[in-house]
Design an enzyme around this catalytic site. Structure first.
Site, PDB file in Angstrom:
ATOM      1  N   ARG A 120      11.230  -5.135   5.426  1.00 16.88           N
ATOM      2  CA  ARG A 120      10.787  -3.736   5.490  1.00 16.88           C
ATOM      3  C   ARG A 120      11.359  -2.980   6.691  1.00 16.88           C
ATOM      4  O   ARG A 120      11.384  -3.496   7.790  1.00 16.88           O
ATOM      5  CB  ARG A 120       9.252  -3.713   5.555  1.00 16.88           C
ATOM      6  CG  ARG A 120       8.693  -2.307   5.713  1.00 16.88           C
ATOM      7  CD  ARG A 120       7.226  -2.262   5.458  1.00 16.88           C
ATOM      8  NE  ARG A 120       6.449  -2.678   6.612  1.00 16.88           N
ATOM      9  CZ  ARG A 120       5.150  -2.439   6.738  1.00 16.88           C
ATOM     10  NH1 ARG A 120       4.496  -1.840   5.768  1.00 16.88           N
ATOM     11  NH2 ARG A 120       4.506  -2.854   7.801  1.00 16.88           N
ATOM     12  N   ARG A 147     -10.946  -0.572   9.136  1.00 14.32           N
ATOM     13  CA  ARG A 147     -10.261  -1.854   9.167  1.00 14.32           C
ATOM     14  C   ARG A 147     -11.076  -2.908   9.922  1.00 14.32           C
ATOM     15  O   ARG A 147     -10.550  -3.949  10.305  1.00 14.32           O
ATOM     16  CB  ARG A 147      -8.904  -1.653   9.855  1.00 14.32           C
ATOM     17  CG  ARG A 147      -7.828  -2.509   9.267  1.00 14.32           C
ATOM     18  CD  ARG A 147      -6.532  -2.260   9.982  1.00 14.32           C
ATOM     19  NE  ARG A 147      -5.747  -1.218   9.347  1.00 14.32           N
ATOM     20  CZ  ARG A 147      -4.414  -1.184   9.413  1.00 14.32           C
ATOM     21  NH1 ARG A 147      -3.748  -2.104  10.044  1.00 14.32           N
ATOM     22  NH2 ARG A 147      -3.761  -0.209   8.838  1.00 14.32           N
ATOM     23  N   ARG A 164      -0.579 -10.655  12.238  1.00 14.71           N
ATOM     24  CA  ARG A 164      -1.302  -9.552  11.592  1.00 14.71           C
ATOM     25  C   ARG A 164      -2.094 -10.043  10.383  1.00 14.71           C
ATOM     26  O   ARG A 164      -3.192  -9.571  10.116  1.00 14.71           O
ATOM     27  CB  ARG A 164      -0.331  -8.457  11.169  1.00 14.71           C
ATOM     28  CG  ARG A 164       0.142  -7.650  12.352  1.00 14.71           C
ATOM     29  CD  ARG A 164       1.441  -6.985  12.069  1.00 14.71           C
ATOM     30  NE  ARG A 164       1.288  -5.752  11.332  1.00 14.71           N
ATOM     31  CZ  ARG A 164       2.253  -5.204  10.610  1.00 14.71           C
ATOM     32  NH1 ARG A 164       3.405  -5.792  10.490  1.00 14.71           N
ATOM     33  NH2 ARG A 164       2.049  -4.057  10.010  1.00 14.71           N
ATOM     34  N   LYS A 222       0.841  -1.214   0.000  1.00 10.91           N
ATOM     35  CA  LYS A 222       0.000   0.000   0.000  1.00 10.91           C
ATOM     36  C   LYS A 222       0.867   1.252   0.000  1.00 10.91           C
ATOM     37  O   LYS A 222       0.628   2.204  -0.726  1.00 10.91           O
ATOM     38  CB  LYS A 222      -0.782   0.045   1.322  1.00 10.91           C
ATOM     39  CG  LYS A 222      -2.179  -0.375   1.275  1.00 10.91           C
ATOM     40  CD  LYS A 222      -2.876  -0.146   2.622  1.00 10.91           C
ATOM     41  CE  LYS A 222      -2.152  -0.638   3.836  1.00 10.91           C
ATOM     42  NZ  LYS A 222      -2.335   0.075   5.061  1.00 10.91           N
ATOM     43  N   ARG A 282      10.136  -2.015  12.245  1.00  9.07           N
ATOM     44  CA  ARG A 282       9.054  -1.870  13.225  1.00  9.07           C
ATOM     45  C   ARG A 282       8.924  -3.161  14.032  1.00  9.07           C
ATOM     46  O   ARG A 282       9.060  -4.240  13.471  1.00  9.07           O
ATOM     47  CB  ARG A 282       7.735  -1.598  12.482  1.00  9.07           C
ATOM     48  CG  ARG A 282       7.580  -0.147  12.113  1.00  9.07           C
ATOM     49  CD  ARG A 282       6.432   0.123  11.185  1.00  9.07           C
ATOM     50  NE  ARG A 282       5.237  -0.684  11.382  1.00  9.07           N
ATOM     51  CZ  ARG A 282       4.188  -0.630  10.575  1.00  9.07           C
ATOM     52  NH1 ARG A 282       4.178   0.189   9.549  1.00  9.07           N
ATOM     53  NH2 ARG A 282       3.140  -1.381  10.788  1.00  9.07           N
TER      54      ARG A 282
HETATM   55  P1  ADP Z   1       0.142  -1.827   8.395  1.00  9.43           P
HETATM   56  O1  ADP Z   1      -0.685  -1.390   7.248  1.00  9.43           O
HETATM   57  O2  ADP Z   1       1.509  -2.235   8.004  1.00  9.43           O
HETATM   58  O3  ADP Z   1      -0.548  -2.772   9.324  1.00  9.43           O
HETATM   59  P2  ADP Z   1      -0.368   0.639   9.827  1.00  9.43           P
HETATM   60  O4  ADP Z   1       0.651   1.680  10.003  1.00  9.43           O
HETATM   61  O5  ADP Z   1      -1.528   0.968   8.974  1.00  9.43           O
HETATM   62  O6  ADP Z   1       0.462  -0.581   9.310  1.00  9.43           O
HETATM   63  O7  ADP Z   1      -0.892   0.170  11.256  1.00  9.43           O
HETATM   64  C1  ADP Z   1      -0.026  -0.214  12.298  1.00  9.43           C
HETATM   65  C2  ADP Z   1      -0.822  -0.695  13.486  1.00  9.43           C
HETATM   66  O8  ADP Z   1      -1.670   0.370  13.960  1.00  9.43           O
HETATM   67  C3  ADP Z   1      -1.784  -1.836  13.184  1.00  9.43           C
HETATM   68  O9  ADP Z   1      -1.148  -3.099  13.268  1.00  9.43           O
HETATM   69  C4  ADP Z   1      -2.820  -1.651  14.303  1.00  9.43           C
HETATM   70  O10 ADP Z   1      -2.340  -2.112  15.536  1.00  9.43           O
HETATM   71  C5  ADP Z   1      -2.930  -0.133  14.366  1.00  9.43           C
HETATM   72  N1  ADP Z   1      -3.970   0.384  13.446  1.00  9.43           N
HETATM   73  C6  ADP Z   1      -3.790   1.195  12.374  1.00  9.43           C
HETATM   74  N2  ADP Z   1      -4.968   1.479  11.769  1.00  9.43           N
HETATM   75  C7  ADP Z   1      -5.912   0.821  12.485  1.00  9.43           C
HETATM   76  C8  ADP Z   1      -7.333   0.683  12.373  1.00  9.43           C
HETATM   77  N3  ADP Z   1      -8.033   1.292  11.399  1.00  9.43           N
HETATM   78  N4  ADP Z   1      -7.973  -0.094  13.286  1.00  9.43           N
HETATM   79  C9  ADP Z   1      -7.298  -0.700  14.298  1.00  9.43           C
HETATM   80  N5  ADP Z   1      -5.977  -0.627  14.452  1.00  9.43           N
HETATM   81  C10 ADP Z   1      -5.275   0.120  13.576  1.00  9.43           C
END
Ligand code: ADP
Length: 221
Positions: free
Chosen positions: A133, A98, A179, A18, A168
């Site tokens: 990554r 999400r 995940r 993404k 990370r």
């Molecule tokens: P990735 O797309 O690699 O999972 P993000 O930066 O979008 O990384 O998200 C990192 C973390 O932040 C997720 O694993 C989750 O714990 C939290 N997070 C981000 N967006 C949401 C969301 N919309 N709902 C719940 N948790 C979220």
């Protein structure tokens, strides 16, 4: 309230690419849209040690979704900030909604989504990419360690903002698997909820040719 803003969502399992697609879009059409990333905002709050950051930290480090009530508050806060600035009429939500609960809250708050785009990749590729990554702690830009095409110019330093580039904690292989499972169990059902609410859902497989063009089209560029 959000009537004059066109809003698109981009989702998919972690490491599907993404971030890279959004960087390419930024290069081609920077200034014509705003990306709203709940994940980046949460990481910033964790780094600053705010109350919200403390609430979200453990979930994030374990590769779990942060509970909907916390996320919905963060989302509304960011979207209102961007709307108040009034600079942009096109928004791309990176990683929100999400979960089915987040879709319901988003629609209740009056946000209408033009289209939701799901970025996918086969499972073995997703896991391999996770371990390659690294990411800037300040601006969130992602880079690779082994794959030459997106390495930082100077090791450990962000090309964009000079911040520290590190792996990370949630990109460790065992966390990437958690995940992915969380994506299938907790996120995937939301696409049906979106469809039922009349939102078009487009799936783009990053391993197929033409994926970048299809992504640009899906966000109407
Ligand atoms: P990735 O797309 O690699 O999972 P993000 O930066 O979008 O990384 O998200 C990192 C973390 O932040 C997720 O694993 C989750 O714990 C939290 N997070 C981000 N967006 C949401 C969301 N919309 N709902 C719940 N948790 C979220």
């Amino acid at each position: 309230m959000y009537d004059d803003v066109r809003i698109y969502g981009v989702g998919g399992p972690a490491n599907a690419g993404k971030g890279t697609l959004l960087s390419l879009l930024e290069k081609a059409h920077g200034g014509e849209f705003v990306v709203i990333s709940v994940g980046n905002r949460l990481r910033k709050e964790v780094k600053e040690g705010t109350e919200l950051g403390l609430q979200a930290k453990t979930y994030m480090e374990n590769g779990k979704l942060v509970p909907d009530d916390i996320i919905n508050k963060v989302f509304l806060k960011i979207i209102d900030e961007v709307i108040k600035e009034g600079k942009c009429h096109k928004m791309i939500l990176d990683g929100y909604p999400r979960s089915p609960g987040q879709v319901v809250e988003m629609l209740k708050s009056g946000v209408y989504m033009e289209r939701m785009i799901e970025i996918t990749l086969p499972e073995d590729v997703l896991i391999k990419r996770g371990s390659d990554r690294v990411c800037c702690v300040d601006c969130g830009e992602t880079y690779t360690v082994e794959d030459l095409h997106k390495r930082t110019k100077k090791e450990g330093v962000c090309d964009k903002c000079g911040g520290n580039v590190v792996r990370r904690p949630d990109d460790a292989p065992e966390k990437v698997k958690v995940r992915l499972q969380s994506y299938l169990d907790d996120t995937y059902p939301m696409y049906d909820v979106l469809r039922k609410a009349g939102v078009e859902v487009v799936s783009i497989d990053r391993s197929e040719t033409g994926d970048v063009d299809r992504f640009f089209e899906a966000v109407d560029f």
